[in-house]
Design a protein around this motif. Sequence first.
Motif, short mmCIF file in Angstrom:
data_model
loop_
_atom_site.label_atom_id
_atom_site.label_comp_id
_atom_site.label_asym_id
_atom_site.label_seq_id
_atom_site.Cartn_x
_atom_site.Cartn_y
_atom_site.Cartn_z
N ALA A 180 21.56 60.45 59.93
CA ALA A 180 22.31 61.38 60.94
C ALA A 180 23.71 61.61 60.36
O ALA A 180 24.05 62.75 60.74
N ALA A 181 24.16 60.68 59.90
CA ALA A 181 25.60 60.94 58.98
C ALA A 181 25.38 62.17 57.95
O ALA A 181 26.31 63.01 57.91
N ARG A 182 24.36 62.03 57.30
CA ARG A 182 23.96 63.00 56.34
C ARG A 182 23.74 64.43 57.08
O ARG A 182 24.38 65.54 56.40
N ALA A 183 23.12 64.52 58.10
CA ALA A 183 22.96 65.51 58.65
C ALA A 183 24.16 66.29 59.32
O ALA A 183 24.34 67.45 59.17
N SER A 184 24.92 65.21 59.90
CA SER A 184 26.05 65.77 60.38
C SER A 184 27.23 66.55 59.47
O SER A 184 27.87 67.41 59.59
N ALA A 185 27.19 65.64 58.27
CA ALA A 185 28.20 66.10 57.09
C ALA A 185 27.71 67.45 56.62
O ALA A 185 28.38 68.39 56.32
N ALA B 10 20.29 51.02 59.77
CA ALA B 10 21.31 51.52 58.69
C ALA B 10 20.69 53.02 58.25
O ALA B 10 21.34 53.79 57.99
N ARG B 11 19.42 53.05 57.76
CA ARG B 11 18.98 54.31 57.36
C ARG B 11 18.95 55.55 58.29
O ARG B 11 19.06 56.57 57.95
N GLU C 124 26.59 51.16 54.17
CA GLU C 124 25.71 50.20 55.21
C GLU C 124 24.42 50.11 54.78
O GLU C 124 23.78 48.98 54.96
N VAL C 125 23.64 51.03 54.27
CA VAL C 125 22.38 51.06 53.78
C VAL C 125 22.32 49.95 52.55
O VAL C 125 21.25 49.17 52.49
N GLU C 126 23.14 50.32 51.53
CA GLU C 126 22.97 49.28 50.31
C GLU C 126 23.21 47.94 50.92
O GLU C 126 22.62 46.95 50.63
N SER C 127 24.13 47.69 51.84
CA SER C 127 24.48 46.36 52.22
C SER C 127 23.30 45.79 53.05
O SER C 127 22.89 44.55 52.90
N ALA C 128 22.68 46.59 53.96
CA ALA C 128 21.45 46.18 54.51
C ALA C 128 20.25 45.89 53.57
O ALA C 128 19.72 44.95 53.97
N ILE C 129 20.06 46.68 52.64
CA ILE C 129 18.96 46.07 51.77
C ILE C 129 19.21 45.05 50.84
O ILE C 129 18.26 44.23 50.90
N PHE C 130 20.37 44.81 50.60
CA PHE C 130 20.83 43.45 50.09
C PHE C 130 20.45 42.22 51.14
O PHE C 130 19.84 41.31 50.43
N ALA C 131 20.83 42.39 52.27
CA ALA C 131 20.57 41.38 53.10
C ALA C 131 19.05 40.94 53.31
O ALA C 131 18.64 40.28 53.64
N GLU D 69 15.18 43.36 58.22
CA GLU D 69 14.33 44.63 58.12
C GLU D 69 14.54 45.73 59.35
O GLU D 69 14.53 46.79 58.93
N ARG D 70 14.66 45.19 60.55
CA ARG D 70 15.23 46.07 61.54
C ARG D 70 16.42 46.66 61.13
O ARG D 70 16.91 47.78 61.45
N GLY D 71 17.56 45.68 60.49
CA GLY D 71 18.86 46.16 60.28
C GLY D 71 18.83 47.17 59.35
O GLY D 71 19.60 48.08 59.45
N ALA D 72 18.07 46.81 58.22
CA ALA D 72 17.82 48.12 57.41
C ALA D 72 17.30 49.53 57.77
O ALA D 72 17.69 50.42 57.44
N GLU D 73 16.42 49.21 58.81
CA GLU D 73 15.80 50.64 59.32
C GLU D 73 16.98 51.32 60.10
O GLU D 73 17.12 52.36 60.09
#
Length: 205
Positions: free
Chosen positions: A149-154, A143-144, A184-191, A137-141
């Motif tokens: 941040a990456a979306r805002a920067s882009a 990753a989001r 990475e978000v998708e991977s974290a959700i799967f995990a 859960e912490r990993g997913a948080e």
Amino acid sequence: PRPSDARVEQPAAAPPAGFPEGPIDLEEAERLALERHPALESYAALREAAEGRRRQAGTLPNPRLELASETNQFDDPRRTGEHVAGVSYPIPWGGRIGAAERAAERKSAQRLAEYEAKRRDVIAGGRTAFAAVLAAERGAEVAREIADAARASAEFVRKRFAAGQAKEGDRLRVEVEESRADMEVESAIFARTRAFAGLAAAIGD
């Protein structure tokens, strides 16, 4: 929060079958594991059966009802026969009860030790699975947060590029980072989903 204080809730998408509705804490996960785990139920049944045999070993065998029928038509053809009924009490000789008691006590103690060991394993497995869910859960948080941040920067660089204030290479670089963060978000959700499945298995669902 500490693992003992934290609560987890099943994922909205594809929740594990049988997982409790609503959030649960570590104490609830342990309780469910002890109540539902099929292997622990089997060990408990073996322990109870051995304890029953231990109690029975110290008692005399149950009496037996015996029925017999005798007919002697050679003496009197009109005689139809005789029927005899009785009760017998088998009595063990030479300390057999004591030996049976000791053997049954050893087996009962063995089954109890096996049950307690399995109980500890089940609790440990539940705690490990619960901790894995917290970590996922912490990993997913995280990753989001990185993806946001990456979306805002882009988006910032795209606007600068549209205004002629950024190079094409800069735009491509931040868009690659944005795509990588989304993966990475998708991977974290799967995990996280996999961790919940592990917790469901640990509590016997």
